[in-house]
Design an enzyme around this catalytic site. Structure first.
Site, mmCIF file in Angstrom:
data_model
loop_
_atom_site.group_PDB
_atom_site.id
_atom_site.type_symbol
_atom_site.label_atom_id
_atom_site.label_comp_id
_atom_site.label_asym_id
_atom_site.label_seq_id
_atom_site.Cartn_x
_atom_site.Cartn_y
_atom_site.Cartn_z
ATOM 1 N N LYS A 105 1.208 -33.622 -42.352
ATOM 2 C CA LYS A 105 0.871 -33.220 -43.720
ATOM 3 C C LYS A 105 0.150 -31.885 -43.735
ATOM 4 C CE LYS A 105 0.299 -37.521 -46.226
ATOM 5 N NZ LYS A 105 -0.681 -38.495 -46.663
ATOM 6 N N LYS A 146 -13.377 -32.281 -37.226
ATOM 7 C CA LYS A 146 -13.684 -31.948 -38.624
ATOM 8 C C LYS A 146 -14.908 -31.054 -38.709
ATOM 9 C CE LYS A 146 -10.612 -34.648 -40.714
ATOM 10 N NZ LYS A 146 -9.330 -34.074 -40.998
ATOM 11 N N LYS A 196 4.318 -31.920 -33.753
ATOM 12 C CA LYS A 196 4.546 -33.018 -34.673
ATOM 13 C C LYS A 196 4.633 -32.582 -36.136
ATOM 14 C CE LYS A 196 1.906 -36.937 -35.575
ATOM 15 N NZ LYS A 196 0.899 -37.936 -35.292
#
Ligand code: TRP
Length: 346
Positions: free
Chosen positions: A214, A128, A211
């Site tokens: 979202k 992040k 994968k």
């Protein structure tokens, strides 16, 4: 007797106490096929075999500062989609994280035994920081402490998580152990990953990058309509086709077959496997079939999502009963925690 042992299910005893399973999902976006096949479908199967807590991690979603107008709608969306997919509020405790203030209190207390060094070394935190150097807030740093609070507040034994969350789960075990040994009481059991067997769990995206996720923009959502699903599937990355019989499949084609195995019946899978093997496969046909079979599963769910999302009376009943049950369990744990730490009444 340690909590974990006490809770261990005794199969031959009709008065057994069920083990506790817990899972949380952040309230961002819609649920996709990866969520459905990787998690949700299995939650539905186990909801009456375990003492289940499924919650919406709205506090966790605040790390990215969602607009107040979207915040509630996102929670409502996930809740409606959970219910539409078959989670039963009579069997499992479904709740919203921020409805249970005990979680936040435990978070404060656990922060005292979480070291900044170990938090800074967390892989997701470092990622992040790299992705959003302008938003390295303290909530992001202590994200694993909040997640540990979610897990420990109900003294969960099993937490089904994907690879990306395994380190967080390990940290929850570290804090449980550290707390127990610091205060000399077995307040918390160690939670382990509940890995579902059977169907393939890794649901690939349609862009060949791995994968379905979202944030990857490669998902098919339970909420997508037929047109959208068909369009997405028809656009899936393929290659120029097999040139030799029985050749190994490149990843992008393997991905389509993985999806096919999840949604289609065996004869369909066999049919296209044969076509691949004798080089007569037409990707257009494969995709059309795949889109159809995805729709067969998701469209009935979508219909339910719409109905549930608009039924505010039902939703508020579900939320209230989930909150009450979650708070009862959470406050029982917190009482033990406070006692262990040394809080005393005046
Ligand atoms: N961190 C999880 C995720 O991003 C969501 C989550 C929050 C969670 N609290 C949890 C998952 C507790 C399992 C248990 O996917």
């Amino acid at each position: 007797m340690p909590a974990a042992k006490q809770l261990r299910r005794l199969f031959n005893d009709t008065t057994y106490t069920m083990e506790t399973v817990l899972s949380g999902i952040r309230s961002t976006g819609h649920l996709h096929l990866g969520n459905y096949f990787g998690a949700l479908k299995n939650f539905v199967k186990i909801q009456d075999k375990y003492n289940c807590y499924f919650f919406i991690a709205d506090l966790h979603s605040l790390t990215t500062h969602p607009h107040p107008d979207d915040f509630h709608a996102s929670v409502k969306t996930i809740l409606a989609e959970y219910l539409a997919a078959g989670l039963d509020p009579e069997k499992a405790t479904l709740y919203i994280q921020s409805d249970v203030p005990e979680v936040s209190e435990l978070y404060v207390l656990l922060n005292m035994i979480a070291y900044v060094g170990e938090l800074e070394r967390t892989v997701t935190f470092k990622e992040k920081v790299r992705q959003n150097p302008d938003n390295v807030n303290a909530g992001l740093l202590t994200y694993p402490v909040l997640m540990a609070s979610d897990i420990l507040i109900h003294r969960a034994n099993w937490v089904p998580v994907g690879k990306d969350q395994e380190q967080h789960l390990e940290m929850a075990r570290v804090y449980a152990r550290r707390f127990n040994s610091m205060y000399g009481v077995e307040v918390f059991p160690e939670a382990h990953n509940l890995v579902f067997t059977g169907e393939a769990i890794k649901v690939p995206g349609l862009d060949g990058t791995g994968k379905m996720g979202k944030s990857n923009g490669n998902g098919i959502y339970l909420y997508d309509d037929e047109k959208t699903i068909t369009k997405k599937v028809m656009k899936a990355v393929t290659d120029s086709g097999p040139t030799e019989p029985n050749s190994p499949m490149p990843q992008v084609i393997e991905n389509l077959f993985t999806l096919l195995r999840l949604v289609s019946d065996q004869s369909t899978v066999d049919y296209f496997t044969e076509k691949w093997n004798d080089c007569s496969i037409r990707y257009g046909d494969l995709k059309k079939q795949l889109a159809q079979d995805i729709c067969k599963i998701t469209l009935p769910i979508k219909e339910k999502i719409d109905a549930i999302y608009n039924d505010d009376a039902y939703l508020s009943k579900v939320v209230a009963s989930g909150r009450d049950r979650a708070r009862a369990s959470a406050s029982a744990t917190l009482t033990e925690v406070r006692k262990a730490i040394g809080f005393r009444a005046f």
